[in-house]
Motif scaffolding. Sequence first.
Motif, short mmCIF file in Angstrom:
data_model
loop_
_atom_site.label_atom_id
_atom_site.label_comp_id
_atom_site.label_asym_id
_atom_site.label_seq_id
_atom_site.Cartn_x
_atom_site.Cartn_y
_atom_site.Cartn_z
N LYS A 153 2.39 1.68 -3.50
CA LYS A 153 1.47 2.22 -4.50
C LYS A 153 1.28 3.71 -4.35
N GLN A 154 1.21 4.16 -3.11
CA GLN A 154 1.04 5.60 -2.89
C GLN A 154 2.30 6.38 -3.26
N TRP B 140 4.59 5.69 -5.45
CA TRP B 140 4.97 5.67 -6.87
C TRP B 140 3.76 5.78 -7.81
N SER B 141 2.74 6.43 -7.34
CA SER B 141 1.53 6.58 -8.16
C SER B 141 1.78 7.41 -9.42
N GLN B 142 2.88 8.19 -9.43
CA GLN B 142 3.20 8.98 -10.64
C GLN B 142 3.66 8.11 -11.79
N TYR B 143 3.95 6.81 -11.50
CA TYR B 143 4.35 5.87 -12.54
C TYR B 143 3.33 4.72 -12.56
N PRO B 144 2.12 4.97 -13.08
CA PRO B 144 1.05 3.96 -13.01
C PRO B 144 1.39 2.67 -13.76
N GLU C 155 0.84 -1.20 0.00
CA GLU C 155 0.00 0.00 0.00
C GLU C 155 0.87 1.25 0.00
N VAL D 241 3.46 0.52 -11.35
CA VAL D 241 2.64 0.01 -10.25
C VAL D 241 1.70 -1.08 -10.75
N ASP D 242 1.15 -0.88 -11.96
CA ASP D 242 0.16 -1.83 -12.49
C ASP D 242 0.78 -3.22 -12.72
#
Length: 421
Positions: A311-312, A314-318, A308, A321-322
């Motif tokens: 994900k927060q 590195w959310s700028q690199y979806p 969790e 993360v995906d």
Amino acid sequence: MNTLSMARKKKDLNPNQQLARAILEQYQPKSVEDMQDALKDIFGPMFEAMLQGEMNSHLGYSSNERGEKETLNRRNGYTKKTLKTTVGDVPVEVPRDREGTFEPTIVPKRKRDVSAIEDKVLAMYAKGMSQRDIADTIEDIYGFDISHETISEITDSVLEQLEEWQNRPLKKFYTFLFVDCLYVTIRKDYETKNYAVYVILGYDVDGQKDILGLWLSESESKHQWMQIFDEIKNRGVEDVLFLSMDGVSGLEEGAKAIFPNVAVQRCIVHLIRNAIKYVPNKDYKRFTAQLKKVYGAASLKAAESEFERFKQAWSQYPGAVDVWVRNWQHVAQLFRYGSAVRKILYTTNAVESVNASFRKVTKKGAFPNENALLKLLYLRVTELYKKWNGRPLNNWALVRNQLDMDENLQERIRKYENGGF
């Protein structure tokens, strides 16, 4: 050239060149066969001189020495023996002693073949040397020519062993299988093509390594993997606990179609490689460091908490993360087992290490045909077996204890470990 110049040139020769010049002057060979006959004449006295030296050392005195000796042992004639050498059969006389305690090392008792040339050729071929390099090395060491055709005949002698090995019965049970491909260039139909070499490395119930086989195809596909899994089942494999793979589409379904109870694990290292494609170079280090906290956590609950935060952060690199969101089940299933099992299971590095060994001998260029490639890879396999020497993996006892903590796995292991092979 005047006499003084010839004398100076002869004086400048090193001992090896002087010996070669003496042989040439004495025998005046006109062909390779003449040279081999000359060498046969030389080999006999050379072996006999070395044997006499060994006898001197054994008795403590030379044949020319006289006087009282502490030992009553004496020379006792000779035994005639014919040796098989690289240049043909060579007759020698082996000295004997009265007490029969002389054990020569240069020509051991009951040994008649001192050539071992075939083994040396195969060893050089297994290390990736070309036929030209092997021929040059043999000429440098032994002083005679060996044709490319002869080298090919010697290396072709392993094809029958390769076929026997490739079709041998396998063990009924493997704890871990690691699958991977490497690509090698082969010349076919007047053009070069990249071929996929499929490799499966297995660990048996005792933690010993085994390469189950080598398979060639023009590409890597789930259909080819299914055929391979079906083949190893037909060769005797009944059950596999874990299969570690790099993520070829459809491979997991194909494996489970043949071995329904296998747990298929995506390689974490490959997931990392896939994810960092979406991450700028400047962030690689921080990104991978935080990922390690996820898959390296002490428990699933801790891993979920770290995920969790990951994900927060590195959310700028979806895209990056995906990769992990889509494959989270492969991370989560690692925590069903102990840390020693996870350390083996989370990466395909074990089989990639095997492929790295293969690449050392296949990187020189295109192979003329499939057999040329396969016999080289098989010889490399035999080298790996020698290196492994039937030893179990380090800490295998700890791995077995952790596997036994799962009742289902324990039952499957017990079925095969007591003579069920």
